[in-house]
Design a protein around this motif. Structure first.
Motif, PDB file in Angstrom:
ATOM      1  N   TYR A  86       0.816  -1.213   0.000  1.00 18.84           N
ATOM      2  CA  TYR A  86       0.000   0.000   0.000  1.00 18.84           C
ATOM      3  C   TYR A  86       0.849   1.262   0.000  1.00 18.84           C
ATOM      4  CZ  TYR A  86      -3.659  -3.227   1.479  1.00 18.84           C
ATOM      5  OH  TYR A  86      -4.547  -4.266   1.551  1.00 18.84           O
ATOM      6  N   HIS A  87       0.299   2.307  -0.598  1.00 12.59           N
ATOM      7  CA  HIS A  87       0.856   3.657  -0.501  1.00 12.59           C
ATOM      8  C   HIS A  87      -0.063   4.374   0.472  1.00 12.59           C
ATOM      9  CE1 HIS A  87       2.258   7.536  -2.721  1.00 12.59           C
ATOM     10  NE2 HIS A  87       1.977   7.779  -1.465  1.00 12.59           N
ATOM     11  N   LEU A  88       0.479   4.809   1.609  1.00  8.08           N
ATOM     12  CA  LEU A  88      -0.314   5.444   2.658  1.00  8.08           C
ATOM     13  C   LEU A  88       0.032   6.914   2.795  1.00  8.08           C
ATOM     14  CD1 LEU A  88      -0.117   2.762   5.508  1.00  8.08           C
ATOM     15  CD2 LEU A  88      -1.841   2.996   3.715  1.00  8.08           C
ATOM     16  N   LEU A  89      -0.993   7.728   3.038  1.00 11.48           N
ATOM     17  CA  LEU A  89      -0.830   9.129   3.386  1.00 11.48           C
ATOM     18  C   LEU A  89      -1.298   9.256   4.827  1.00 11.48           C
ATOM     19  CD1 LEU A  89      -0.227  12.080   2.666  1.00 11.48           C
ATOM     20  CD2 LEU A  89      -2.591  12.280   1.906  1.00 11.48           C
ATOM     21  N   TYR A  90      -0.353   9.549   5.710  1.00  5.05           N
ATOM     22  CA  TYR A  90      -0.666   9.659   7.133  1.00  5.05           C
ATOM     23  C   TYR A  90      -1.329  10.999   7.431  1.00  5.05           C
ATOM     24  CZ  TYR A  90       1.992   5.419   7.787  1.00  5.05           C
ATOM     25  OH  TYR A  90       2.419   4.116   7.722  1.00  5.05           O
ATOM     26  N   ASP A  91      -2.141  11.021   8.481  1.00 10.79           N
ATOM     27  CA  ASP A  91      -2.882  12.226   8.840  1.00 10.79           C
ATOM     28  C   ASP A  91      -1.957  13.400   9.165  1.00 10.79           C
ATOM     29  OD1 ASP A  91      -5.093  10.671   8.478  1.00 10.79           O
ATOM     30  OD2 ASP A  91      -5.808  10.783  10.536  1.00 10.79           O
ATOM     31  N   ASP A  92      -0.735  13.139   9.614  1.00 12.18           N
ATOM     32  CA  ASP A  92       0.206  14.230   9.936  1.00 12.18           C
ATOM     33  C   ASP A  92       0.931  14.746   8.697  1.00 12.18           C
ATOM     34  OD1 ASP A  92       2.066  12.267   9.340  1.00 12.18           O
ATOM     35  OD2 ASP A  92       3.026  12.276  11.308  1.00 12.18           O
ATOM     36  N   GLY A  93       0.596  14.212   7.510  1.00 13.13           N
ATOM     37  CA  GLY A  93       1.179  14.669   6.257  1.00 13.13           C
ATOM     38  C   GLY A  93       2.285  13.778   5.721  1.00 13.13           C
ATOM     39  N   GLY A  94       2.756  12.831   6.527  1.00 11.96           N
ATOM     40  CA  GLY A  94       3.794  11.917   6.061  1.00 11.96           C
ATOM     41  C   GLY A  94       3.239  10.907   5.064  1.00 11.96           C
ATOM     42  N   GLU A  95       4.120  10.393   4.234  1.00 11.83           N
ATOM     43  CA  GLU A  95       3.728   9.380   3.257  1.00 11.83           C
ATOM     44  C   GLU A  95       4.661   8.195   3.372  1.00 11.83           C
ATOM     45  OE1 GLU A  95       3.132  12.234  -0.389  1.00 11.83           O
ATOM     46  OE2 GLU A  95       2.461  10.210  -0.884  1.00 11.83           O
ATOM     47  N   GLU A  96       4.132   7.039   3.004  1.00  8.16           N
ATOM     48  CA  GLU A  96       4.952   5.838   2.976  1.00  8.16           C
ATOM     49  C   GLU A  96       4.489   4.996   1.800  1.00  8.16           C
ATOM     50  OE1 GLU A  96       6.824   2.874   6.311  1.00  8.16           O
ATOM     51  OE2 GLU A  96       4.789   3.579   6.627  1.00  8.16           O
ATOM     52  N   VAL A  97       5.450   4.528   1.014  1.00  9.17           N
ATOM     53  CA  VAL A  97       5.150   3.755  -0.188  1.00  9.17           C
ATOM     54  C   VAL A  97       5.572   2.308   0.035  1.00  9.17           C
ATOM     55  CG1 VAL A  97       5.612   3.563  -2.669  1.00  9.17           C
ATOM     56  CG2 VAL A  97       5.534   5.810  -1.588  1.00  9.17           C
ATOM     57  N   LYS A  98       4.822   1.388  -0.564  1.00  7.92           N
ATOM     58  CA  LYS A  98       5.131  -0.049  -0.517  1.00  7.92           C
ATOM     59  C   LYS A  98       5.088  -0.587   0.919  1.00  7.92           C
ATOM     60  CE  LYS A  98       6.772  -1.719  -4.120  1.00  7.92           C
ATOM     61  NZ  LYS A  98       6.090  -2.600  -5.028  1.00  7.92           N
ATOM     62  N   VAL A  99       4.031  -0.243   1.649  1.00  7.64           N
ATOM     63  CA  VAL A  99       3.845  -0.729   3.008  1.00  7.64           C
ATOM     64  C   VAL A  99       3.272  -2.141   2.926  1.00  7.64           C
ATOM     65  CG1 VAL A  99       2.703  -0.323   5.224  1.00  7.64           C
ATOM     66  CG2 VAL A  99       3.422   1.619   3.800  1.00  7.64           C
ATOM     67  N   ALA A 100       3.942  -3.074   3.571  1.00  7.75           N
ATOM     68  CA  ALA A 100       3.495  -4.474   3.553  1.00  7.75           C
ATOM     69  C   ALA A 100       2.129  -4.600   4.210  1.00  7.75           C
ATOM     70  CB  ALA A 100       4.511  -5.348   4.282  1.00  7.75           C
ATOM     71  N   PRO A 101       1.291  -5.518   3.737  1.00  6.35           N
ATOM     72  CA  PRO A 101      -0.059  -5.669   4.286  1.00  6.35           C
ATOM     73  C   PRO A 101      -0.084  -5.925   5.797  1.00  6.35           C
ATOM     74  CG  PRO A 101       0.161  -6.932   2.269  1.00  6.35           C
ATOM     75  CD  PRO A 101       1.517  -6.410   2.598  1.00  6.35           C
ATOM     76  N   HIS A 102       0.928  -6.610   6.316  1.00 10.60           N
ATOM     77  CA  HIS A 102       0.903  -6.885   7.758  1.00 10.60           C
ATOM     78  C   HIS A 102       1.239  -5.641   8.598  1.00 10.60           C
ATOM     79  CE1 HIS A 102       5.136  -7.710   6.654  1.00 10.60           C
ATOM     80  NE2 HIS A 102       5.413  -7.299   7.877  1.00 10.60           N
ATOM     81  N   HIS A 103       1.565  -4.526   7.935  1.00 12.83           N
ATOM     82  CA  HIS A 103       1.798  -3.256   8.634  1.00 12.83           C
ATOM     83  C   HIS A 103       0.604  -2.302   8.478  1.00 12.83           C
ATOM     84  CE1 HIS A 103       5.896  -3.926   9.916  1.00 12.83           C
ATOM     85  NE2 HIS A 103       6.236  -4.314   8.693  1.00 12.83           N
ATOM     86  N   VAL A 104      -0.505  -2.814   7.966  1.00 13.88           N
ATOM     87  CA  VAL A 104      -1.704  -2.017   7.764  1.00 13.88           C
ATOM     88  C   VAL A 104      -2.887  -2.744   8.412  1.00 13.88           C
ATOM     89  CG1 VAL A 104      -3.244  -0.955   6.051  1.00 13.88           C
ATOM     90  CG2 VAL A 104      -0.790  -1.147   5.569  1.00 13.88           C
ATOM     91  N   ARG A 105      -3.675  -1.997   9.166  1.00 11.68           N
ATOM     92  CA  ARG A 105      -4.838  -2.609   9.816  1.00 11.68           C
ATOM     93  C   ARG A 105      -6.017  -1.636   9.794  1.00 11.68           C
ATOM     94  NH1 ARG A 105      -2.649  -2.277  16.088  1.00 11.68           N
ATOM     95  NH2 ARG A 105      -3.113  -0.059  16.381  1.00 11.68           N
ATOM     96  N   ALA A 106      -7.196  -2.180  10.067  1.00  9.33           N
ATOM     97  CA  ALA A 106      -8.385  -1.351  10.148  1.00  9.33           C
ATOM     98  C   ALA A 106      -8.262  -0.461  11.386  1.00  9.33           C
ATOM     99  CB  ALA A 106      -9.626  -2.229  10.240  1.00  9.33           C
TER     100      ALA A 106
END
Length: 110
Positions: A86-106
């Motif tokens: 996943y490519h995530l945009l964090y609420d504080d403005g940070g971004e992270e690309v290629k986040v493994a699925p086990h590092h993402v949760r509901a």
């Protein structure tokens, strides 16, 4: 004077036909063609993962484990890569690309 390009192409095709040669722009009959093997290329650039493989979709609110530091922060899914990351945009403005699925949760219920 040289003949027009269309005439030259027609002449070339006619000569090749007389010689029994097949031109590259003329497809062989379907019966004469060998069957092609299906090859699947995994390309991540611009491709989206199939929905069945991804737990989250673009626009979903999630929590991401920023840089694997064991603390989850609220984020929004910007892109789902073909490899399931996943490519995530964090609420504080940070971004992270290629986040493994086990590092993402509901997100935790409010």
């Amino acid at each position: 004077p040289a003949p027009p390009a269309a005439s030259a192409a027609a002449t070339t095709a006619a000569l090749a036909a007389e010689a029994g040669e097949e031109q590259p722009w003329q497809p062989a009959s379907r019966a004469a063609r060998p069957k092609k093997k299906k090859v699947i290329h995994l390309v991540t650039g611009g491709k989206t993962a199939p929905a069945a493989r991804a737990a989250f979709s673009v626009g979903d609110r999630v929590e991401g484990n920023y840089e694997g530091a064991s603390t989850f922060f609220p984020a929004t899914v910007q892109h789902v890569h073909f490899d399931g990351t996943y490519h995530l945009l964090y609420d504080d403005g940070g971004e992270e690309v290629k986040v493994a699925p086990h590092h993402v949760r509901a997100p935790a219920p409010a």
